[in-house]
Design an enzyme around this catalytic site. Structure first.
Site, PDB file in Angstrom:
ATOM      1  N   PRO A 131       0.793  -1.236   0.000  1.00  0.00           N
ATOM      2  CA  PRO A 131       0.000   0.000   0.000  1.00  0.00           C
ATOM      3  C   PRO A 131       0.824   1.284   0.000  1.00  0.00           C
ATOM      4  CG  PRO A 131       0.080  -0.919   2.201  1.00  0.00           C
ATOM      5  CD  PRO A 131       0.829  -1.880   1.312  1.00  0.00           C
ATOM      6  N   GLU A 132       2.137   1.192  -0.214  1.00  0.00           N
ATOM      7  CA  GLU A 132       2.999   2.374  -0.125  1.00  0.00           C
ATOM      8  C   GLU A 132       2.553   3.508  -1.040  1.00  0.00           C
ATOM      9  OE1 GLU A 132       5.785  -1.082   1.010  1.00  0.00           O
ATOM     10  OE2 GLU A 132       4.049  -0.747  -0.276  1.00  0.00           O
ATOM     11  N   ILE A 133       2.020   3.157  -2.205  1.00  0.00           N
ATOM     12  CA  ILE A 133       1.656   4.184  -3.184  1.00  0.00           C
ATOM     13  C   ILE A 133       0.627   5.146  -2.606  1.00  0.00           C
ATOM     14  CG2 ILE A 133      -0.275   2.977  -4.315  1.00  0.00           C
ATOM     15  CD1 ILE A 133       2.658   4.679  -6.160  1.00  0.00           C
ATOM     16  N   LEU A 135       0.705   6.391   0.223  1.00  0.00           N
ATOM     17  CA  LEU A 135       1.419   7.393   1.025  1.00  0.00           C
ATOM     18  C   LEU A 135       2.292   8.292   0.152  1.00  0.00           C
ATOM     19  CD1 LEU A 135       2.604   5.176   4.019  1.00  0.00           C
ATOM     20  CD2 LEU A 135       0.571   6.625   3.901  1.00  0.00           C
TER      21      LEU A 135
END
Length: 258
Positions: A131-133, A135
C-alpha cells in the site's frame, strides 16, 4: 537479558529461526530491522544450516504491517532504507534457503520480506499487499521482486494501486507455496524444513546462488555463471563427492556440510 528486544532468534536443528516480536503488528522500525540484520549475520558462519525461517510471535496480530511510516521522513529515510535493504542483501549473500510462516497481514515491508523468501507457508487469515503508493511512495524491493514472482502485469497493478489480496489469490499468483489452516502452519513448515534437513547445506546454497545469478540473463550468459558455481564452488565441496559416491554405492549419504 536478551540481546534482542524486537525479535526472537534461535538456531536449532540446522535452522535459524527469526521470530518477529513487536506487537501488535510487527511494524518494522530501524532498531528492529537492525536486529533482523544482526540475527542474519549470526547465521552466516553456520556451515550446516539448511534454512532460515521467519515467523511472527503468537502475541502479534500480523506477520508484519510494514515499515514504520515515521521512519520515511527526510532525516531518517536513508537509514531506514539501508537497514531494510541490508536484510535482503545479506539473504542473497549467504544464499541459504529462506522459509516464511505467514498468519495474518503481510503488508508493505512485511510483504516484501515474504517476496524475498524461497518458500512461504500461509494461513487462510493471511493478507498481502504493497500500500505504499497511497502514502506517495513506492516499495523498492517489491518493484524488483514482485514482477519476477507474480508476473509483470499483475505486479504493476498491485504496486500501482496498493490493492490488498487474500491468501487464496496469493496462492493463485504464486506468491505463496502452501495454504493451510492456522493450526497446521507449524506442522507444514516443519515438513518443508525436514525435506531441507535431508540435504547438504553446500548444495542448497549453490542451487540458490545459481538461481539468483541466472535471473534476467540470456541462456548463454546464465550458463557461464551457473557453470562457474557448479565447477568452482559446488564440486570443491566434500558433500558433492559424497552424494555421488553414496548413489553409486547404493547407500544413504553422510553429509558433512562442507
Amino acid at each position: 537479558m536478551s540481546e534482542y528486544q524486537f525479535i526472537r532468534f534461535r538456531i536449532e536443528q540446522q535452522v535459524g529461526r527469526i521470530t518477529l516480536a513487536r506487537p501488535p503488528l510487527n511494524v518494522f522500525h530501524i532498531p528492529m530491522m537492525k536486529e533482523i540484520g544482526k540475527a542474519l549475520d549470526q547465521c552466516m558462519g553456520q556451515h550446516d544450516m539448511v534454512a532460515i525461517l521467519f515467523d511472527s510471535a503468537p502475541e502479534c496480530r500480523a506477520f508484519s504491517a510494514g515499515v514504520a511510516v515515521e521512519d520515511h521522513k527526510a532525516e531518517t529515510v536513508y537509514q531506514m532504507l539501508d537497514s531494510f535493504h541490508n536484510i535482503f542483501r545479506t539473504i542473497e549473500q549467504m544464499a541459504k534457503p529462506t522459509v516464511a510462516i505467514v498468519d495474518g497481514a503481510a503488508l508493505g515491508g512485511g510483504c516484501e520480506l515474504v517476496l524475498g523468501c524461497d518458500i512461504v507457508v500461509a494461513s487462510e487469515r493471511a493478507r498481502f499487499g504493497q500500500p505504499e503508493i497511497k502514502l506517495g511512495v513506492f516499495p523498492p524491493i517489491a518493484a524488483i521482486l514482485m514482477p519476477r514472482i507474480v508476473g509483470e502485469k499483475r505486479a504493476r497493478e498491485l504496486i500501482l494501486t496498493g490493492e490488498l489480496i487474500d491468501a487464496a489469490e496469493a496462492m493463485r499468483l504464486g506468491l505463496i507455496n502452501h495454504l493451510v489452516p492456522s493450526e497446521q502452519l507449524e506442522q507444514k513448515a516443519q515438513e518443508v524444513l525436514d525435506k531441507l534437513r535431508e540435504l547438504a547445506a553446500p548444495a542448497l546454497e549453490a542451487a540458490r546462488r545459481a538461481m539468483d545469478v541466472a535471473r534476467g540473463q540470456t541462456l548463454e550468459a546464465a550458463l557461464g555463471k551457473v557453470e562457474d558455481i557448479y565447477l568452482n564452488e559446488l564440486m570443491k565441496t566434500a558433500d558433492a563427492h559424497e552424494g555421488i559416491a553414496a548413489f553409486l554405492e547404493k547407500r544413504r549419504p553422510r553429509w558433512r556440510h562442507r
